[in-house]
Structure formats: C-alpha cells, structure tokens
Design a protein around this motif. Structure first.
Motif, PDB file in Angstrom:
ATOM      1  N   GLY A   1      50.018  30.239  27.624  1.00  0.00           N
ATOM      2  CA  GLY A   1      49.079  30.192  26.505  1.00  0.00           C
ATOM      3  C   GLY A   1      47.693  29.719  26.883  1.00  0.00           C
ATOM      4  N   ASP A   2      47.501  29.353  28.154  1.00  0.00           N
ATOM      5  CA  ASP A   2      46.151  29.035  28.627  1.00  0.00           C
ATOM      6  C   ASP A   2      45.695  30.045  29.676  1.00  0.00           C
ATOM      7  OD1 ASP A   2      47.794  28.308  30.701  1.00  0.00           O
ATOM      8  OD2 ASP A   2      47.199  26.205  30.755  1.00  0.00           O
ATOM      9  N   ALA A   3      46.318  31.226  29.662  1.00  0.00           N
ATOM     10  CA  ALA A   3      45.940  32.326  30.544  1.00  0.00           C
ATOM     11  C   ALA A   3      45.428  33.485  29.695  1.00  0.00           C
ATOM     12  CB  ALA A   3      47.131  32.778  31.394  1.00  0.00           C
ATOM     13  N   PHE A   4      44.399  34.171  30.192  1.00  0.00           N
ATOM     14  CA  PHE A   4      43.713  35.167  29.386  1.00  0.00           C
ATOM     15  C   PHE A   4      43.448  36.430  30.210  1.00  0.00           C
ATOM     16  CE2 PHE A   4      42.224  30.819  28.705  1.00  0.00           C
ATOM     17  CZ  PHE A   4      42.720  30.570  27.426  1.00  0.00           C
ATOM     18  N   LEU A   5      43.703  37.578  29.600  1.00  0.00           N
ATOM     19  CA  LEU A   5      43.511  38.861  30.265  1.00  0.00           C
ATOM     20  C   LEU A   5      42.348  39.628  29.648  1.00  0.00           C
ATOM     21  CD1 LEU A   5      47.147  40.288  30.627  1.00  0.00           C
ATOM     22  CD2 LEU A   5      45.770  39.202  32.396  1.00  0.00           C
ATOM     23  N   TRP A   6      41.553  40.273  30.504  1.00  0.00           N
ATOM     24  CA  TRP A   6      40.516  41.201  30.042  1.00  0.00           C
ATOM     25  C   TRP A   6      40.883  42.641  30.382  1.00  0.00           C
ATOM     26  CZ3 TRP A   6      39.508  36.204  30.387  1.00  0.00           C
ATOM     27  CH2 TRP A   6      38.586  35.652  29.497  1.00  0.00           C
ATOM     28  N   GLU A   7      41.957  42.824  31.144  1.00  0.00           N
ATOM     29  CA  GLU A   7      42.472  44.148  31.476  1.00  0.00           C
ATOM     30  C   GLU A   7      43.992  44.066  31.522  1.00  0.00           C
ATOM     31  OE1 GLU A   7      40.931  45.238  35.265  1.00  0.00           O
ATOM     32  OE2 GLU A   7      38.844  45.439  34.578  1.00  0.00           O
ATOM     33  N   CYS A   8      44.640  45.219  31.467  1.00  0.00           N
ATOM     34  CA  CYS A   8      46.090  45.248  31.686  1.00  0.00           C
ATOM     35  C   CYS A   8      46.397  44.786  33.105  1.00  0.00           C
ATOM     36  CB  CYS A   8      46.639  46.661  31.480  1.00  0.00           C
ATOM     37  SG  CYS A   8      46.633  47.226  29.775  1.00  0.00           S
TER      38      CYS A   8
ATOM     39  N   ILE B   1      28.849  28.499  44.576  1.00  0.00           N
ATOM     40  CA  ILE B   1      28.620  28.045  45.948  1.00  0.00           C
ATOM     41  C   ILE B   1      29.900  28.212  46.758  1.00  0.00           C
ATOM     42  CG2 ILE B   1      28.112  26.040  47.368  1.00  0.00           C
ATOM     43  CD1 ILE B   1      26.185  25.132  45.218  1.00  0.00           C
ATOM     44  N   ASN B   2      31.031  28.001  46.120  1.00  0.00           N
ATOM     45  CA  ASN B   2      32.316  28.105  46.815  1.00  0.00           C
ATOM     46  C   ASN B   2      32.771  29.533  47.025  1.00  0.00           C
ATOM     47  OD1 ASN B   2      33.383  25.633  47.587  1.00  0.00           O
ATOM     48  ND2 ASN B   2      33.878  25.096  45.482  1.00  0.00           N
ATOM     49  N   ILE B   3      32.390  30.414  46.112  1.00  0.00           N
ATOM     50  CA  ILE B   3      33.017  31.729  46.055  1.00  0.00           C
ATOM     51  C   ILE B   3      32.075  32.799  46.593  1.00  0.00           C
ATOM     52  CG2 ILE B   3      33.945  33.480  44.484  1.00  0.00           C
ATOM     53  CD1 ILE B   3      34.583  31.114  42.607  1.00  0.00           C
ATOM     54  N   GLU B   4      32.607  33.672  47.399  1.00  0.00           N
ATOM     55  CA  GLU B   4      31.831  34.809  47.864  1.00  0.00           C
ATOM     56  C   GLU B   4      31.411  35.623  46.645  1.00  0.00           C
ATOM     57  OE1 GLU B   4      32.355  38.785  50.630  1.00  0.00           O
ATOM     58  OE2 GLU B   4      33.955  37.304  50.489  1.00  0.00           O
ATOM     59  N   SER B   5      30.138  35.863  46.522  1.00  0.00           N
ATOM     60  CA  SER B   5      29.634  36.519  45.318  1.00  0.00           C
ATOM     61  C   SER B   5      28.665  37.627  45.689  1.00  0.00           C
ATOM     62  CB  SER B   5      28.923  35.500  44.424  1.00  0.00           C
ATOM     63  OG  SER B   5      28.212  36.156  43.408  1.00  0.00           O
ATOM     64  N   PRO B   6      28.732  38.770  45.010  1.00  0.00           N
ATOM     65  CA  PRO B   6      27.791  39.855  45.318  1.00  0.00           C
ATOM     66  C   PRO B   6      26.355  39.493  44.990  1.00  0.00           C
ATOM     67  CG  PRO B   6      29.010  40.327  43.310  1.00  0.00           C
ATOM     68  CD  PRO B   6      29.646  39.132  43.928  1.00  0.00           C
TER      69      PRO B   6
ATOM     70  N   PHE C   1      35.932  30.515  32.945  1.00  0.00           N
ATOM     71  CA  PHE C   1      35.462  31.792  32.409  1.00  0.00           C
ATOM     72  C   PHE C   1      34.183  32.284  33.079  1.00  0.00           C
ATOM     73  CE2 PHE C   1      37.818  29.730  28.999  1.00  0.00           C
ATOM     74  CZ  PHE C   1      38.624  30.750  28.530  1.00  0.00           C
ATOM     75  N   ARG C   2      33.652  31.528  34.038  1.00  0.00           N
ATOM     76  CA  ARG C   2      32.307  31.803  34.512  1.00  0.00           C
ATOM     77  C   ARG C   2      32.150  33.146  35.217  1.00  0.00           C
ATOM     78  NH1 ARG C   2      31.872  26.141  37.228  1.00  0.00           N
ATOM     79  NH2 ARG C   2      33.892  25.855  36.272  1.00  0.00           N
ATOM     80  N   LEU C   3      33.225  33.653  35.812  1.00  0.00           N
ATOM     81  CA  LEU C   3      33.085  34.876  36.603  1.00  0.00           C
ATOM     82  C   LEU C   3      33.779  36.078  35.969  1.00  0.00           C
ATOM     83  CD1 LEU C   3      33.364  33.508  40.241  1.00  0.00           C
ATOM     84  CD2 LEU C   3      31.353  34.314  39.045  1.00  0.00           C
ATOM     85  N   VAL C   4      34.122  35.976  34.699  1.00  0.00           N
ATOM     86  CA  VAL C   4      34.715  37.115  34.003  1.00  0.00           C
ATOM     87  C   VAL C   4      33.711  38.261  33.975  1.00  0.00           C
ATOM     88  CG1 VAL C   4      35.497  37.975  31.769  1.00  0.00           C
ATOM     89  CG2 VAL C   4      36.272  35.742  32.588  1.00  0.00           C
ATOM     90  N   GLY C   5      34.167  39.423  34.352  1.00  0.00           N
ATOM     91  CA  GLY C   5      33.304  40.593  34.380  1.00  0.00           C
ATOM     92  C   GLY C   5      32.584  40.793  35.687  1.00  0.00           C
ATOM     93  N   HIS C   6      32.573  39.754  36.532  1.00  0.00           N
ATOM     94  CA  HIS C   6      31.931  39.868  37.836  1.00  0.00           C
ATOM     95  C   HIS C   6      32.968  39.790  38.949  1.00  0.00           C
ATOM     96  CE1 HIS C   6      28.207  39.446  35.711  1.00  0.00           C
ATOM     97  NE2 HIS C   6      28.532  38.254  35.273  1.00  0.00           N
ATOM     98  N   LYS C   7      33.819  38.775  38.876  1.00  0.00           N
ATOM     99  CA  LYS C   7      34.765  38.518  39.959  1.00  0.00           C
ATOM    100  C   LYS C   7      36.207  38.674  39.511  1.00  0.00           C
ATOM    101  CE  LYS C   7      35.494  36.781  44.195  1.00  0.00           C
ATOM    102  NZ  LYS C   7      34.914  37.296  45.443  1.00  0.00           N
TER     103      LYS C   7
ATOM    104  N   THR D   1      46.340  29.677  47.745  1.00  0.00           N
ATOM    105  CA  THR D   1      45.943  28.645  46.794  1.00  0.00           C
ATOM    106  C   THR D   1      45.488  29.380  45.545  1.00  0.00           C
ATOM    107  OG1 THR D   1      43.687  28.644  47.668  1.00  0.00           O
ATOM    108  CG2 THR D   1      45.202  26.976  48.532  1.00  0.00           C
ATOM    109  N   ILE D   2      45.399  28.675  44.457  1.00  0.00           N
ATOM    110  CA  ILE D   2      44.980  29.315  43.215  1.00  0.00           C
ATOM    111  C   ILE D   2      43.517  29.726  43.349  1.00  0.00           C
ATOM    112  CG2 ILE D   2      44.647  28.974  40.748  1.00  0.00           C
ATOM    113  CD1 ILE D   2      46.912  26.857  40.964  1.00  0.00           C
ATOM    114  N   PRO D   3      43.181  30.995  43.144  1.00  0.00           N
ATOM    115  CA  PRO D   3      41.797  31.441  43.328  1.00  0.00           C
ATOM    116  C   PRO D   3      40.829  30.678  42.432  1.00  0.00           C
ATOM    117  CG  PRO D   3      43.299  33.306  43.079  1.00  0.00           C
ATOM    118  CD  PRO D   3      44.078  32.078  42.733  1.00  0.00           C
ATOM    119  N   GLU D   4      39.761  30.170  43.048  1.00  0.00           N
ATOM    120  CA  GLU D   4      38.787  29.401  42.283  1.00  0.00           C
ATOM    121  C   GLU D   4      38.232  30.196  41.115  1.00  0.00           C
ATOM    122  OE1 GLU D   4      37.682  26.287  42.460  1.00  0.00           O
ATOM    123  OE2 GLU D   4      39.030  25.765  44.095  1.00  0.00           O
ATOM    124  N   TYR D   5      38.040  31.508  41.328  1.00  0.00           N
ATOM    125  CA  TYR D   5      37.382  32.313  40.301  1.00  0.00           C
ATOM    126  C   TYR D   5      38.274  32.593  39.102  1.00  0.00           C
ATOM    127  CZ  TYR D   5      39.707  35.826  43.252  1.00  0.00           C
ATOM    128  OH  TYR D   5      40.620  36.515  44.008  1.00  0.00           O
ATOM    129  N   THR D   6      39.531  32.135  39.117  1.00  0.00           N
ATOM    130  CA  THR D   6      40.400  32.320  37.953  1.00  0.00           C
ATOM    131  C   THR D   6      40.485  31.076  37.092  1.00  0.00           C
ATOM    132  OG1 THR D   6      42.463  31.574  39.010  1.00  0.00           O
ATOM    133  CG2 THR D   6      41.814  33.874  39.334  1.00  0.00           C
TER     134      THR D   6
END
Length: 473
Positions: free
Chosen positions: A112-119, A331-336, A248-254, A240-245
């Motif tokens: 209940g604290d996990a959220f999907l933006w795609e299938c 800073i931690n995550i590889e970002s385009p 909500f900061r990287l939704v739509g980007h990462k 390890t649990i991916p930082e970007y998950t």
C-alpha cells in the motif's frame, strides 16, 4: 499468464494504542494519518488505472476504513484477515503472509506504499516467482540470524544454512511479490506460521520489527534457492533497493514505480508529492480524505472500537534538510540531465574519520580502481588502527577531495547543470520547491540550491565513482 493483482491491509497494527512503532496508530510510517490514507488511495487508484481487477484482503476494521469511509474502488474485498486477531501487532507482515496463503491462482501482491505509473513488465509474469528486487544485507540479516540461531528452538530448514560470516546475505524485497507457483507459497507460508508459533516465547530476544523481514524476505529467498525455483525481479540488475524508486522525484524520468518504504515516508518531498498527485489526479478522493482527517472517523459500530483521527503533521524539518533530500537522488543517481564528465587525477585520496581512527588512504588511479571494485560497493570494510583497534567503516561516507578531479571547472559545471535542471523542471516540481522553501523567488531558490549542492557534492559523489574513462555523476 494472467495474474490477479492484490493488496492486503491487516488493521491490528494500526489500531494498537500501546505501540509506539512507526507502522502503528494509523500512520503507517507517514507523518500523519492523512498521508497514510492518501498512500492507500493513490496506490489503489494507480493500480485500477492500469488493471481492471484489483482485490483487497483485509479485516472488518480495514474494510470499514478503506471501503466504507475512503470509498476505494477495489473490485473484490475479503475480510479473512479477521482470523489473525490472536497474533501480535508487531508482526505486521503476518497479514501479507496469510494473504499469500489464501491464493488459489497466480497473483501479484503490491504494498500500500508502492505506486505504479505503468503496468508491470509482461515478461515478469512468465516467472514462477516474482519480487521487487534482490537485496544484499549482510549486517542486518547477519545480526538477526545470529540471535535467532542462539535463542530460537526451532528454525525453518531453509534458514539453517544461511552463512552469517559471509560478506553477503541475500533476500528479496517484497514491495511486490507473487507468482504462479502456488505450491511454493503453501510451503513458504506454512514455514512462516510454524516459525512464529514454535518460537513465540523467544521473540522478545530480537527486534520484532526486523524479524518481519526475516520471515517474509529472507526465508522466501532461501526457500526458492533451496528448491531451485527462479525468481523474476522487477529490478533484476540490482542488489540493493534502487535509490530512484524510494521517492517521487524521478517519476517520468528514471522510474515508473515508487516504493516509499521506511524512513522515505518522513521526507517532506515524499508526502508533499503524494499530496500533489492525489490533489491533482484524484481530487474527489483527496477532498474526501481531507474531510475525514479534519472531522475524525466515527469508528463506533466496528467492534465498538473508537479511534480519534488526527491530522497533526510531524515537527517541521529544518529548511536545509529539504534541499538535502531534494538533491541527494540527483547526485547519487546517473541521470540524463547531468552530462559533465569527471575524470580522476593520477593520484586519489580518501579522507575521513571514524571514532578515534582517521582514514587517509592515497592511491594511484589504477590502485584506486582495484580498491573501489573490491570494497567500494561493500557495505563495510575493516581497518586496523592504533593499538590494533579494529573499526568497521562505510566507504561511502568519506570524501574524495576536489583536487583529485582533472579540470578546475568540473564541479562548477555540475552545480550549474543541477541548478538549471531543478529550476527548469515541470510545473509540479518547481511549484513544490516553492511551497517547501516558502519562496517564489527564483534567485533565492537558485542561491539555496547552489549552497546545498556544493555541500552534498563532496559527500555523495563517491557513491557513483566509476574510474578511468566513465562518467562520474
């Protein structure tokens, strides 16, 4: 193969007035009940956006809250978790375990604290077992299993051979969990209930909250390995649990998947993004939850249980922490969006201090590559200091000094790139920053961001160090 999408809500931990645990008292780890309600609503509504059928397994109190009061559009509701009334509330994962045991067709359970933006990826459903990702937690699980081995009288066979002396102890993360091998789940859940019942008098020896991770995540992984059953992971390439998950900061980007477990719920950016998404995407549910938290839910008639809702938010975090939280991922995550290339100088130095032992290690570029490959990704390394005192250190907390990077403008370019990225973000992000910082002045935002990025760059850049000719961001 079609899999049923399910969620579970065992209400007993949330109504335990005697507990001070973060997961209890209807907050679910969030700073107030409001955000816990928003979390359940947003998780359910996002699932319903992508799946026609989403089932809820709960108890009468949970049904009253999520269905009768919040009006969440689950397609089917079971109250079989009422059968768990005799279990201790600090065994909060037992509701999930019991839910797994009830399934008679392939399923995927989503927290209940996990959220999907795609299938979820179609290929994931081809595996007999499914989990969010594999974890490597030698310290946590090693310490827990050491106490369990010493104090418990009956340990499930799959856990008896866990080598706690190794530098790795693998488990799954159960943010999502499921599969088509129903026989596995029957065996697995029986192991869990036997594990708890046969050691009930010994649970006081261990951290009961972390014990949930042992019987849900560590046991699952080791039983699957023992029986040579493949686990499909949503994030198959990480240990390890991916930082970007985590926020909500990287939704739509990462990422198109967010799991705000644990302390991530306490970040103001997490719960304000949650508030924003619910307010803009599902205003009817958002307004309903606001009314309920303002007036309080009338629990009379549900086992004659009364609970006064409170929407009090936790004490305000320092403003500096808001900026820290906001930039850490980038800073931690590889970002385009971060294109500056760092290259190490010919000589590299790591400096730091732990207790009374100073760490000052100098390497050639080649030696540093070997050191980082062997130790930099480990949870801890051990060094020997004065008088033979041994101390375990976490490499990531030490700083690579700026002079180690070729090019005098490298850090300045990264800072400018980051500032430009933040200030050029889509509307909801820049609006969120203005709310959090209580300022609509872009010059103030820019100044504060620059200060925060400078400070954090030294601390966090080592976490993404890849030497020689690769990107360092």
């Amino acid at each position: 193969m079609n899999h049923k999408i399910i969620q579970s809500f065992w209400s007993k931990p949330f109504f335990d007035e005697q507990s001070s645990a973060e997961e209890h008292r209807l907050k679910g780890g969030w700073p107030s009940e409001k955000y816990n309600y928003l979390s359940w609503a947003f998780s359910c509504l996002q699932l319903r956006k992508h799946y026609n059928d989403v089932e809820l397994f709960t108890d009468e109190r949970g049904k009253f809250l999520l269905i009768d009061e919040l009006g969440l559009p689950y397609t089917n509701v079971s109250t079989e978790l009422d059968n768990l009334k005799d279990y201790r509330s600090d065994l909060w994962a037992i509701g999930k375990i019991y839910t797994y045991s009830l399934q008679n067709e392939p399923f995927v359970h989503i927290d209940g604290d996990a959220f999907l933006w795609e299938c979820l990826p179609v290929e994931l459903f081809e595996e007999p077992l499914i989990a969010q990702n594999i974890e490597n937690e030698p310290i946590m699980y090693g310490e827990l299993m050491e106490k369990i081995n010493a104090k418990f009288t009956d340990i499930p066979e799959p856990l008896r051979n866990v080598d706690i002396t190794k530098g790795h102890i693998y488990a799954i993360n159960a943010g999502i969990i499921g599969g088509s091998d129903l026989e596995f789940f029957k065996t697995y859940t029986k192991y869990v209930f036997d594990f708890i019942s046969k050691n009930a008098e010994h649970l006081f020896w261990i951290n009961s909250g972390l014990f949930n991770c042992v019987y849900e995540q560590l046991l699952f992984y080791n039983l699957a390995i023992k029986n040579h059953i493949k686990i499909g992971y949503l994030f198959p390439k990480v240990t390890t649990i991916p930082e970007y998950t985590k926020t909500f900061r990287l939704v739509g980007h990462k990422t198109s998947y967010v799991h705000t477990f644990g302390v991530n719920k306490k970040s103001k950016f997490s719960y304000m993004f949650l508030d924003y998404y619910m307010r803009t995407l599902y205003p009817e549910y958002y307004n309903r939850i606001n009314r309920l938290t303002e007036t309080g839910i009338n629990w009379g008639g549900v086992d004659s249980f009364k609970h006064s809702a409170s929407s009090r938010i936790m004490e305000t975090e320092p403003l500096k922490l808001y900026y820290d939280n906001f930039i850490v991922d980038f800073i931690n995550i590889e970002s385009p969006y971060m294109t500056t290339v760092f290259r190490l100088s010919d000589r590299t130095q790591i400096i730091g201090k732990e207790e009374e032992i100073s760490l000052n290690m100098e390497f050639t570029k080649e030696d540093f590559a070997n050191f980082w490959n062997n130790y930099g990704q480990a949870t801890r390394i051990q060094i020997t200091g004065a008088e033979g005192l041994k101390v375990e250190l976490i490499p990531g907390v030490y700083k690579i000094i700026l002079d180690q990077f070729d090019g005098k403008r490298a850090l300045r370019e990264v800072i400018n790139n980051l500032i430009g990225f933040f200030l050029g973000q889509q509307e909801e992000i820049i609006n969120l920053m203005r709310v959090v910082t209580e300022s609509g002045d872009n010059n103030i935002l820019k100044s504060n961001l620059e200060s925060a990025i400078k400070e954090k760059a030294y601390e966090f850049i080592i976490d993404e160090v890849i030497v020689e000719d690769k990107l360092l961001v």
